[in-house]
Write an enzyme that holds these catalytic residues in place. Structure first.
Site, PDB file in Angstrom:
ATOM      1  N   LYS A  65      26.486 -15.542   6.426  1.00 54.79           N
ATOM      2  CA  LYS A  65      26.400 -14.076   6.423  1.00 54.79           C
ATOM      3  C   LYS A  65      27.666 -13.490   7.045  1.00 54.79           C
ATOM      4  O   LYS A  65      28.269 -12.560   6.520  1.00 54.79           O
ATOM      5  CB  LYS A  65      25.184 -13.698   7.256  1.00 54.79           C
ATOM      6  CG  LYS A  65      24.234 -12.679   6.923  1.00 54.79           C
ATOM      7  CD  LYS A  65      23.430 -12.567   5.731  1.00 54.79           C
ATOM      8  CE  LYS A  65      23.935 -13.092   4.453  1.00 54.79           C
ATOM      9  NZ  LYS A  65      22.949 -13.702   3.624  1.00 54.79           N
ATOM     10  N   ASN A 125      -1.057   1.203   5.971  1.00 53.97           N
ATOM     11  CA  ASN A 125      -0.159   0.304   5.259  1.00 53.97           C
ATOM     12  C   ASN A 125       0.335  -0.712   6.286  1.00 53.97           C
ATOM     13  O   ASN A 125       0.700  -0.327   7.389  1.00 53.97           O
ATOM     14  CB  ASN A 125       1.014   1.146   4.712  1.00 53.97           C
ATOM     15  CG  ASN A 125       1.981   0.321   3.894  1.00 53.97           C
ATOM     16  OD1 ASN A 125       1.744  -0.846   3.630  1.00 53.97           O
ATOM     17  ND2 ASN A 125       3.079   0.948   3.505  1.00 53.97           N
ATOM     18  N   GLY A 126       0.301  -1.999   5.959  1.00 52.19           N
ATOM     19  CA  GLY A 126       0.797  -2.999   6.911  1.00 52.19           C
ATOM     20  C   GLY A 126      -0.315  -3.894   7.418  1.00 52.19           C
ATOM     21  O   GLY A 126      -1.376  -3.990   6.802  1.00 52.19           O
ATOM     22  N   ARG A 136       4.614   0.288  -6.463  1.00 52.82           N
ATOM     23  CA  ARG A 136       4.513  -0.648  -5.339  1.00 52.82           C
ATOM     24  C   ARG A 136       3.440  -1.706  -5.580  1.00 52.82           C
ATOM     25  O   ARG A 136       3.400  -2.704  -4.872  1.00 52.82           O
ATOM     26  CB  ARG A 136       4.164   0.130  -4.052  1.00 52.82           C
ATOM     27  CG  ARG A 136       5.224   1.138  -3.676  1.00 52.82           C
ATOM     28  CD  ARG A 136       4.647   2.213  -2.779  1.00 52.82           C
ATOM     29  NE  ARG A 136       4.516   1.783  -1.415  1.00 52.82           N
ATOM     30  CZ  ARG A 136       5.352   2.104  -0.435  1.00 52.82           C
ATOM     31  NH1 ARG A 136       6.400   2.837  -0.696  1.00 52.82           N
ATOM     32  NH2 ARG A 136       5.158   1.698   0.775  1.00 52.82           N
ATOM     33  N   TRP A 143      -3.135  -2.518  -1.660  1.00 55.89           N
ATOM     34  CA  TRP A 143      -2.906  -3.868  -2.151  1.00 55.89           C
ATOM     35  C   TRP A 143      -3.601  -4.783  -1.164  1.00 55.89           C
ATOM     36  O   TRP A 143      -3.225  -4.860   0.002  1.00 55.89           O
ATOM     37  CB  TRP A 143      -1.404  -4.188  -2.235  1.00 55.89           C
ATOM     38  CG  TRP A 143      -1.238  -5.530  -2.875  1.00 55.89           C
ATOM     39  CD1 TRP A 143      -1.319  -6.751  -2.275  1.00 55.89           C
ATOM     40  CD2 TRP A 143      -1.048  -5.792  -4.256  1.00 55.89           C
ATOM     41  NE1 TRP A 143      -1.190  -7.747  -3.208  1.00 55.89           N
ATOM     42  CE2 TRP A 143      -1.017  -7.182  -4.432  1.00 55.89           C
ATOM     43  CE3 TRP A 143      -0.905  -4.970  -5.377  1.00 55.89           C
ATOM     44  CZ2 TRP A 143      -0.839  -7.784  -5.677  1.00 55.89           C
ATOM     45  CZ3 TRP A 143      -0.722  -5.566  -6.608  1.00 55.89           C
ATOM     46  CH2 TRP A 143      -0.689  -6.967  -6.739  1.00 55.89           C
ATOM     47  N   LYS A 175      26.876 -10.204  -6.629  1.00 56.46           N
ATOM     48  CA  LYS A 175      25.450 -10.298  -6.286  1.00 56.46           C
ATOM     49  C   LYS A 175      24.774 -11.383  -7.118  1.00 56.46           C
ATOM     50  O   LYS A 175      23.950 -12.135  -6.628  1.00 56.46           O
ATOM     51  CB  LYS A 175      24.784  -8.937  -6.539  1.00 56.46           C
ATOM     52  CG  LYS A 175      23.322  -8.877  -6.168  1.00 56.46           C
ATOM     53  CD  LYS A 175      23.161  -8.892  -4.677  1.00 56.46           C
ATOM     54  CE  LYS A 175      21.717  -9.024  -4.239  1.00 56.46           C
ATOM     55  NZ  LYS A 175      21.610  -9.639  -2.915  1.00 56.46           N
ATOM     56  N   GLU A 204      30.785 -14.012   4.845  1.00 59.89           N
ATOM     57  CA  GLU A 204      30.703 -13.217   3.612  1.00 59.89           C
ATOM     58  C   GLU A 204      31.175 -11.790   3.814  1.00 59.89           C
ATOM     59  O   GLU A 204      31.911 -11.256   2.984  1.00 59.89           O
ATOM     60  CB  GLU A 204      29.241 -13.143   3.137  1.00 59.89           C
ATOM     61  CG  GLU A 204      28.769 -14.279   2.271  1.00 59.89           C
ATOM     62  CD  GLU A 204      27.322 -14.074   1.818  1.00 59.89           C
ATOM     63  OE1 GLU A 204      27.081 -14.204   0.617  1.00 59.89           O
ATOM     64  OE2 GLU A 204      26.436 -13.798   2.663  1.00 59.89           O
ATOM     65  N   HIS A 230      30.372 -34.624  17.482  1.00 61.44           N
ATOM     66  CA  HIS A 230      30.960 -35.503  16.466  1.00 61.44           C
ATOM     67  C   HIS A 230      32.106 -34.824  15.716  1.00 61.44           C
ATOM     68  O   HIS A 230      32.405 -35.191  14.585  1.00 61.44           O
ATOM     69  CB  HIS A 230      29.884 -35.968  15.486  1.00 61.44           C
ATOM     70  CG  HIS A 230      28.792 -36.739  16.157  1.00 61.44           C
ATOM     71  ND1 HIS A 230      29.003 -37.987  16.705  1.00 61.44           N
ATOM     72  CD2 HIS A 230      27.502 -36.421  16.418  1.00 61.44           C
ATOM     73  CE1 HIS A 230      27.872 -38.410  17.258  1.00 61.44           C
ATOM     74  NE2 HIS A 230      26.960 -37.474  17.098  1.00 61.44           N
ATOM     75  N   CYS A 261       0.821  -1.209   0.000  1.00 55.38           N
ATOM     76  CA  CYS A 261       0.000   0.000   0.000  1.00 55.38           C
ATOM     77  C   CYS A 261       0.852   1.255   0.000  1.00 55.38           C
ATOM     78  O   CYS A 261       1.995   1.248   0.459  1.00 55.38           O
ATOM     79  CB  CYS A 261      -0.881   0.010   1.241  1.00 55.38           C
ATOM     80  SG  CYS A 261      -1.916  -1.451   1.367  1.00 55.38           S
ATOM     81  N   GLU A 318      23.007 -20.145   7.879  1.00 59.62           N
ATOM     82  CA  GLU A 318      22.862 -18.806   7.294  1.00 59.62           C
ATOM     83  C   GLU A 318      23.628 -17.768   8.128  1.00 59.62           C
ATOM     84  O   GLU A 318      24.266 -16.867   7.584  1.00 59.62           O
ATOM     85  CB  GLU A 318      21.370 -18.459   7.184  1.00 59.62           C
ATOM     86  CG  GLU A 318      21.032 -17.019   6.824  1.00 59.62           C
ATOM     87  CD  GLU A 318      21.521 -16.549   5.456  1.00 59.62           C
ATOM     88  OE1 GLU A 318      22.096 -17.354   4.701  1.00 59.62           O
ATOM     89  OE2 GLU A 318      21.358 -15.356   5.164  1.00 59.62           O
TER      90      GLU A 318
HETATM   91  C1  G6P Z   1      25.680 -15.153  -4.738  1.00 63.78           C
HETATM   92  C2  G6P Z   1      25.260 -14.106  -3.730  1.00 63.78           C
HETATM   93  C3  G6P Z   1      24.443 -14.734  -2.604  1.00 63.78           C
HETATM   94  C4  G6P Z   1      23.251 -15.492  -3.178  1.00 63.78           C
HETATM   95  C5  G6P Z   1      23.713 -16.520  -4.216  1.00 63.78           C
HETATM   96  C6  G6P Z   1      22.530 -17.093  -4.970  1.00 63.78           C
HETATM   97  O1  G6P Z   1      26.612 -16.002  -4.169  1.00 63.78           O
HETATM   98  O2  G6P Z   1      26.399 -13.471  -3.185  1.00 63.78           O
HETATM   99  O3  G6P Z   1      23.957 -13.732  -1.717  1.00 63.78           O
HETATM  100  O4  G6P Z   1      22.572 -16.136  -2.145  1.00 63.78           O
HETATM  101  O5  G6P Z   1      24.546 -15.910  -5.197  1.00 63.78           O
HETATM  102  O6  G6P Z   1      21.960 -16.074  -5.723  1.00 63.78           O
HETATM  103  P1  G6P Z   1      20.488 -16.089  -6.235  1.00 63.78           P
HETATM  104  O7  G6P Z   1      20.327 -14.801  -7.014  1.00 63.78           O
HETATM  105  O8  G6P Z   1      20.355 -17.288  -7.134  1.00 63.78           O
HETATM  106  O9  G6P Z   1      19.586 -16.170  -5.063  1.00 63.78           O
END
Ligand code: G6P
Length: 610
Positions: free
Chosen positions: A486, A98-99, A27, A74, A605, A489, A505, A2, A482
């Site tokens: 993160k 909105n929300g 949006r 929306w 990316k 990375e 283990h 929204c 994850e």
């Molecule tokens: C790259 C990015 C990650 C991402 C992965 C998969 O390694 O640095 O952040 O998770 O690709 O990308 P995708 O666009 O397929 O989700």
């Protein structure tokens, strides 16, 4: 998602609001409306469909006034009908929103018992009724708005307009962004700076919990405690508002903060309310029949692969549908046999990752159906799939994926609930419980972000470590993976994620006081087992950072090194909400170390090579 616009102006506002709503069209919306005040009275025009319908209506049946609010809706709670379109008006008060108001069902019950008759299926109408009731009890508009907002749970942005008050708008922000625009003896409200483009470039972003009492001469902003506060007014270049960092230092920080909003947006596409009472999941813009499949194969890379890991728990536990998951680079060369009645799901933020695309091409013609869960609906992976499930996260710029991960989870979570219903594993009541749990996610995310200041001092310690372990059990195991991904990375600290039970283990050999161990464990059915694993670490001098809810932190007892208190959430959605502390730990550790957060070394990316 929204869009909200509000103006206390010097000219007729309806055409200006309409223009601003046009800037919010990107949006997505399915109805729109405007309310204005003229000579003390409130006027309202609403239309379903595109803005041109509202614009035609205003030509044929114009409304006057120099104060007004507008909205593009929306649909989330209730179909995109005229009755459900905003603004909603009850007596002298009009509201745009909105929300999601999470507790609207309870509020609706309370108001119905009080004699209120509802005209719409929206959660927003409860807000208008609450405010009208406060006014009827003799409160001023400011007091009525504050009392109303205090009753609401969830993540939302609101704007109120009151009959007889042509120099007053009230705006409130909790979870969903809202910006104030400062003109010369004019004031504006917008869902983002883009809404305000052309009207002013002097913008103030309300902070979490703020309530602004706006008059043409300016705004008085109250923080969550009610105290009057000053907020910075920034000069924005509106043309780039979509791809700008706003008042954030990095795109990653901005994207972490966008999560309550985009999660709401994703939810609005995959869940809805049925007959004002039941919550239900659906397949968004696609149609899928999960009874046509005997198993799901999920393939992805990086963070998207970890979203599949979580989804496996959901599809198997909630929908009793077997799921195999694999990283795309392995899957494509393994040449696995594919049985009929297989649904192949490819999860990708970009929709262009080479390995994922190649795996998709391997499965084409072998699996019954190829489905894509993507952020870019025009991408190659989407174009080559039979079914496309967009995640609606908006452009993600930071290389380390944040909001795309949580939106992938929301979409996959909703699809798992849908699969369970279609396969007859859950009934309406259980479906309502699970969907209502998904609806609490934006609010819980906003709650985590409210405590963000706890993270930098913690990360100052983490930044000194060479190795860090993350532990989790059940659906929190992928979150441990994850969290570690993160962190490595963007901070370049070596980190590993393990299933808590796997500690003894092997990785327990690494434990000493120099290796922080981050345990992600909501107080669910598996919690006691995780506590035992923590004891094993502490007995060897290891330092535990426990991320849990109040009950878990208390049950864990003495001896942990650091603690992060999380909101108490349904275990079903815990993996989505616990992604935020994982992201914030990585972000602030990287900021402490001074690494390149948005473009970490060696990473891209979108990886369009093998
Ligand atoms: C790259 C990015 C990650 C991402 C992965 C998969 O390694 O640095 O952040 O998770 O690709 O990308 P995708 O666009 O397929 O989700």
């Amino acid at each position: 998602m929204c869009g909200i616009v509000g103006i206390l102006g010097d000219h007729e506002v309806a055409p200006i609001i309409l223009d601003a709503l046009k800037r919010l069209e990107y949006r997505g919306y399915d109805s729109a409306g405007i309310a204005t005040l003229h000579e003390g009275a409130m006027y309202r025009r609403r239309a379903t469909g595109k803005l041109v319908a509202l614009s035609d209506l205003l030509v044929n049946d114009p409304i006057r006034g120099k104060a007004g609010i507008g909205h593009t809706r929306w649909a989330t709670h209730g179909a995109p009908t005229l009755a459900n379109a905003h603004p909603h008006q009850v007596g002298p008060v009009a509201v745009v929103h909105n929300g999601i108001i999470e507790n609207f069902r309870a509020l609706r019950k309370e108001l119905t018992a009080d004699g209120v008759r509802f005209e719409t299926e929206t959660d927003t109408e409860t807000v208008a009724h609450l405010a009208a009731r406060e006014l009827a009890r003799g409160k001023s508009p400011e007091e009525a708005a504050a009392a109303t907002v205090a009753r609401l749970e969830g993540a939302f942005a609101l704007a109120f307009l009151f009959e007889g008050e042509e120099d007053l708008m009230i705006a409130a922000r909790r979870g969903s962004p809202l910006a104030l625009g400062y003109g010369v003896n004019e004031m504006f409200i917008g869902s983002d700076a883009l809404a305000l483009a052309g009207m002013t470039r002097r913008v103030c972003y309300l902070e979490e919990g703020d309530l602004a009492v706006i008059r043409r001469a300016g705004a008085v902003i109250h923080d969550a405690s009610g105290a009057v506060v000053e907020r910075d007014i920034l000069e924005v270049s509106a043309s780039n508002a979509v791809a700008e960092k706003g008042n954030h230092k990095h795109f990653m920080e901005k994207e972490i903060h966008e999560q309550p909003t985009v999660a709401t947006y994703a939810l609005s596409h995959y869940t809805h309310t049925v007959d004002g009472e039941h919550a239900s999941a659906h397949a968004g813009p696609a149609t899928v029949d999960f009874t046509a499949y005997d198993r799901i194969v999920m393939v992805a890379c990086g963070t998207a692969h970890l979203a599949c890991h979580v989804a496996k728990y959901w599809f198997e536990q909630v929908a009793r549908l077997p799921v195999e998951i694999e990283v795309a680079s392995e899957f494509r060369y393994r040449e696995p046999p594919v049985s009929p009645r297989t649904l192949a799901v490819f999860v990708s933020q970009s929709g262009e990752t080479a390995d994922t695309l190649a795996a998709l091409r391997y499965m084409a013609g072998k699996a019954e159906t190829i489905a894509a869960v993507v952020n870019v609906p025009e991408s190659s992976i989407a174009r080559e799939s039979d079914l496309v499930f967009p995640i609606f996260a908006g452009i993600e710029v930071g290389v380390a994926s944040t909001k795309a991960f949580t939106c992938q989870l929301i979409v996959l979570g909703a699809l798992a609930v849908l699969a369970a219903r279609q396969r007859g594993v859950i009934d309406r009541t259980q479906e309502t419980r699970l969907v209502s749990a998904l609806e609490t996610v934006p609010g819980a995310m906003a709650e985590v972000l409210r405590d963000e200041k706890l993270f930098p001092p913690l990360c100052w310690h983490l930044a000194k470590a060479d190795d860090i372990l993350f532990l989790g059990r059940g659906a929190m195991y992928p979150l441990a993976l994850e969290g570690a991904l993160k962190l490595k990375e963007i901070s370049y600290i070596h980190a590993e994620g393990y299933a808590s039970g796997e500690l003894k283990h092997g990785p327990i050999a690494l434990i000493d006081e120099s290796v922080p161990v981050i345990v992600m464990a909501p107080s669910d059915a598996l919690f006691e087992k995780t506590v035992s694993n923590m004891q094993e670490v502490m007995a060897r001098g290891g330092r535990i950072l426990l991320i849990s809810d109040a009950k878990g932190l208390q049950a864990a007892g003495e001896g942990t090194w650091q603690q992060i208190e999380m909101p108490d959430v349904d275990p079903f959605v815990a993996p989505i909400v616990y992604a935020l502390p994982a992201q914030l730990l990585a972000y602030y550790t990287a900021v402490t170390k001074g690494t390149d957060v948005d473009q970490p070394r060696n990473l891209a990316k979108s990886v369009t090579v093998e």
